[in-house]
Design an enzyme around this catalytic site. Sequence first.
Site, PDB file in Angstrom:
ATOM      1  N   ASP A  15      53.917  79.625  39.405  1.00  0.00           N
ATOM      2  CA  ASP A  15      53.907  78.412  38.599  1.00  0.00           C
ATOM      3  C   ASP A  15      52.771  77.472  38.988  1.00  0.00           C
ATOM      4  O   ASP A  15      52.346  77.427  40.153  1.00  0.00           O
ATOM      5  CB  ASP A  15      55.232  77.663  38.733  1.00  0.00           C
ATOM      6  CG  ASP A  15      56.400  78.444  38.167  1.00  0.00           C
ATOM      7  OD1 ASP A  15      56.150  79.441  37.469  1.00  0.00           O
ATOM      8  OD2 ASP A  15      57.550  78.061  38.420  1.00  0.00           O
ATOM      9  N   TYR A  16      52.330  76.685  38.024  1.00  0.00           N
ATOM     10  CA  TYR A  16      51.230  75.742  38.217  1.00  0.00           C
ATOM     11  C   TYR A  16      51.499  74.811  39.395  1.00  0.00           C
ATOM     12  O   TYR A  16      50.611  74.561  40.217  1.00  0.00           O
ATOM     13  CB  TYR A  16      51.029  74.939  36.925  1.00  0.00           C
ATOM     14  CG  TYR A  16      50.083  73.771  37.059  1.00  0.00           C
ATOM     15  CD1 TYR A  16      48.702  73.968  37.098  1.00  0.00           C
ATOM     16  CD2 TYR A  16      50.554  72.467  37.132  1.00  0.00           C
ATOM     17  CE1 TYR A  16      47.838  72.908  37.216  1.00  0.00           C
ATOM     18  CE2 TYR A  16      49.698  71.392  37.245  1.00  0.00           C
ATOM     19  CZ  TYR A  16      48.334  71.613  37.290  1.00  0.00           C
ATOM     20  OH  TYR A  16      47.480  70.547  37.405  1.00  0.00           O
TER      21      TYR A  16
END
Length: 364
Positions: free
Chosen positions: A106-107
Amino acid sequence: MAEERLQKFLAASGVTSRRKAEELILAGRVKVNQQRVTTLGTKVDPDRDLVTVDGALVSRPEEHAYYLLYKPSGCVTTASDPEGRPTALDYLRGVPGRVFPVGRLDYDAEGAVLLTDDGELANRLAHPRYGHRRVYLVKVRGDPEAEALERMKRGVRLEDGPAQALEVAVHEHAEKNVWIRVVVGEGRYHLVKRLCEAVGLQVQRLFRPEFGGVTVEGLRPGTFRPLSADEVHAMRQRVGLETGTAAPGPSVAMLPKAARRHGHGPPAPPSAAPPRGARGDDRDTSTARAERDDPRGEGRGAARGDRRGDARPERRGEPRGERAEARRRAGGPGARPRAGGARGGGERGGGERGRGGGRRRPSR
């Protein structure tokens, strides 16, 4: 050499992952012997057939490359990003050959990301069919109840279907929060976050300490290292690509802790790093210039923030110079009188007039 499926050949040649290779074929970007191929499952003979992608010849490398990156938060694990955010590949600028990240993180998550040109290994590690276990350390608010952790193991229903954690346990108690260890067997989008939210846990931080049995011990966010031959051999054994009994992965006690966070935003990728100063030390040009122009050091904090790529935004989004000027115009604390004095009831009194004729409060 025996024939094999086109997407498998492209992945094994390091072009991209097998899933992305299928997308390239369906998009009509792959040719075999100068003929465009758009059918999945087309077989090719690597020794006889000429395969190109966007006109570039594809051939298998003699040796594969393997790198482990400590992905920082605020970075995407894609080859490019339309929003201009840092990507995992930005931190590997200068690495010879073409590698791609295995799976995604995830970012706003951080931790271990494997980058390689070994498409077959990437497929085995990414596809849930081969049972690769993904270990995460999740910092959650407060002290979670045991029942919530048990519900994650029993399984919950998410918007894209049922999901469950293979293992869930309290890992470490922090001052106000708790780190829990979550092990899952698939890389579904935001899976760990959604599992936690489904049982009422508020995720504060998400960290992946290892991938494929290799930890980020000794790495700082934004740095990477090549894998050793023994690490690659053990990783390939774990997914059945090489014979022999795979060495056990790192124990719970061996899992590294997440790096301490300093400032905001991810570290600047090497390609975006400013040139070093003329004196040959670690200070960049912007820092050296700031010290020269501001010998008393009033602006050094901003220069240091710029160097780290995490300069804090000024209050209300105003640059520092404009804020100071606004205080002078408004007669705020420490404001210097302007030459000739202020006009009564003008800039210094009621503030500036806006475009609509009404008065606008001065910036603070």
